[in-house]
Scaffold this motif. Sequence first.
Motif, PDB file in Angstrom:
ATOM      1  N   LYS A 155       0.822  -1.214   0.000  1.00 56.06           N
ATOM      2  CA  LYS A 155       0.000   0.000   0.000  1.00 56.06           C
ATOM      3  C   LYS A 155       0.856   1.264   0.000  1.00 56.06           C
ATOM      4  N   CYS A 156       0.268   2.337  -0.557  1.00 54.60           N
ATOM      5  CA  CYS A 156       0.966   3.629  -0.588  1.00 54.60           C
ATOM      6  C   CYS A 156       1.135   4.111   0.850  1.00 54.60           C
ATOM      7  N   ARG A 157       2.353   4.546   1.172  1.00 57.33           N
ATOM      8  CA  ARG A 157       2.608   4.987   2.546  1.00 57.33           C
ATOM      9  C   ARG A 157       1.812   6.252   2.894  1.00 57.33           C
ATOM     10  N   LYS A 158       1.503   7.058   1.882  1.00 55.29           N
ATOM     11  CA  LYS A 158       0.816   8.314   2.166  1.00 55.29           C
ATOM     12  C   LYS A 158      -0.696   8.188   2.295  1.00 55.29           C
ATOM     13  N   CYS A 159      -1.321   7.376   1.387  1.00 57.54           N
ATOM     14  CA  CYS A 159      -2.790   7.367   1.384  1.00 57.54           C
ATOM     15  C   CYS A 159      -3.396   5.989   1.617  1.00 57.54           C
ATOM     16  N   GLY A 160      -2.578   4.927   1.610  1.00 62.53           N
ATOM     17  CA  GLY A 160      -3.115   3.594   1.865  1.00 62.53           C
ATOM     18  C   GLY A 160      -3.756   2.925   0.650  1.00 62.53           C
ATOM     19  N   LEU A 190       4.633   3.833  -3.096  1.00 63.17           N
ATOM     20  CA  LEU A 190       3.720   4.965  -3.294  1.00 63.17           C
ATOM     21  C   LEU A 190       2.770   4.703  -4.454  1.00 63.17           C
ATOM     22  N   CYS A 191       1.581   5.309  -4.379  1.00 57.53           N
ATOM     23  CA  CYS A 191       0.656   5.234  -5.510  1.00 57.53           C
ATOM     24  C   CYS A 191       1.150   6.229  -6.557  1.00 57.53           C
ATOM     25  N   LYS A 192       0.543   6.175  -7.743  1.00 51.32           N
ATOM     26  CA  LYS A 192       1.008   7.040  -8.838  1.00 51.32           C
ATOM     27  C   LYS A 192       0.958   8.516  -8.446  1.00 51.32           C
ATOM     28  N   GLU A 193      -0.155   8.919  -7.878  1.00 49.29           N
ATOM     29  CA  GLU A 193      -0.333  10.336  -7.540  1.00 49.29           C
ATOM     30  C   GLU A 193       0.733  10.808  -6.543  1.00 49.29           C
ATOM     31  N   HIS A 194       0.966  10.000  -5.511  1.00 44.69           N
ATOM     32  CA  HIS A 194       1.960  10.414  -4.522  1.00 44.69           C
ATOM     33  C   HIS A 194       3.397  10.268  -5.014  1.00 44.69           C
ATOM     34  N   TYR A 195       3.592   9.338  -5.951  1.00 45.94           N
ATOM     35  CA  TYR A 195       4.928   9.223  -6.545  1.00 45.94           C
ATOM     36  C   TYR A 195       5.242  10.490  -7.342  1.00 45.94           C
TER      37      TYR A 195
HETATM   38 ZN    ZN Z   1      -0.969   7.522  -2.315  1.00 47.37          ZN
END
Ligand code: ZN
Length: 312
Positions: free
Chosen positions: A2-7, A21-26
């Motif tokens: 899971k993305c560390r920022k948003c899960g 990270l997910c694409k957006e947070h990357y």
């Molecule tokens: Zn994210």
Amino acid sequence: MKCRKCGEKASVHMRQHKLALCKEHYLEWVPEQTERFIKKYQMFTPAEKILVAVSGGKDSLGLWDILIRLGYQADGLYLGLGIDGGINYSHESQSLTEKFAAQHDLKLHIVDIEKEYGQPIPVLAEISHRGHGKPCAVCGLTKRHEMNRIARDLGYAVLATGHNLDDEAAVLFGNTLNWSSEYLLRQGPALPLADGLARKVKPLCRFYEREMTAYCVARGIEYIYEECPFAEGSQSIYYKELLNQLETTRPGAKLTFYLRFLEARKSGELFIEKDIERAHLHPCEKCGQPTSAPGMCSFCRTMEKVSSVPAS
Ligand code: ZN
Ligand code: Q46
Ligand code: ZN
């Protein structure tokens, strides 16, 4: 994972940072990190004009994109080397660079080596008999010379290149194998240069090559996938392969290798920082760029040789 920022589901996993990270947070993380490196290594400020050397590849286009997103004043410089290699390499890379500049409404300077010096790089290399049958020596010399010339003539404070961690670690590895202390002293993320020359910076020097690929794919940047055809079989590719093997078993090895080198150099643990190169530099009699050679710099000497040979 899971993305560390948003899960949400992560799309990029960076084992060496223990971070997913997910694409957006990357797409947020990459410019944030770049900004951190720019400040840490005192590369440039928002008030300075930056010239980005763009080749049409993922690193240089990615760098240009990041700098613009961060709000820096960054123009591009494309050098037309005239390399075909059966894949229309220079032509393709130039069109992708022009397309990127047009899409983002950016200023791009294009220098065509054949127009400036009468022949494309592979022919210049042949005529001048430099580089043992490969055009890379003349190509490297010409690229450095032209980047410096344009940056100086057009008043840019800084010249930025897209070298990534894989590039820097491979160069460091080569210089270490040979204990080339002069080169080791000159390697770094930001190089202050001699009089009248722009500073040289490498804002992506701490990103792995695959992190830049992931960034460009996520941003939808169209770049040239092929390497220059002359890169095949080069020493630097061989060193990159060796370092990749090491990285597979020891994630983060490349980053540690490079960062510990920078730390050791900074603290003076490795070498006595002597101003060796500076002491021997003087301006070239023809172009004025600093050189350690007597009289003319090696670029100008090569070009003299080329122009004295009648074109066949
Ligand atoms: Zn994210
Ligand atoms: S030096 Fe050699 Fe590169 Fe020039 S000829 Fe191609 S491979 S582009 S980095
Ligand atoms: Zn010169």
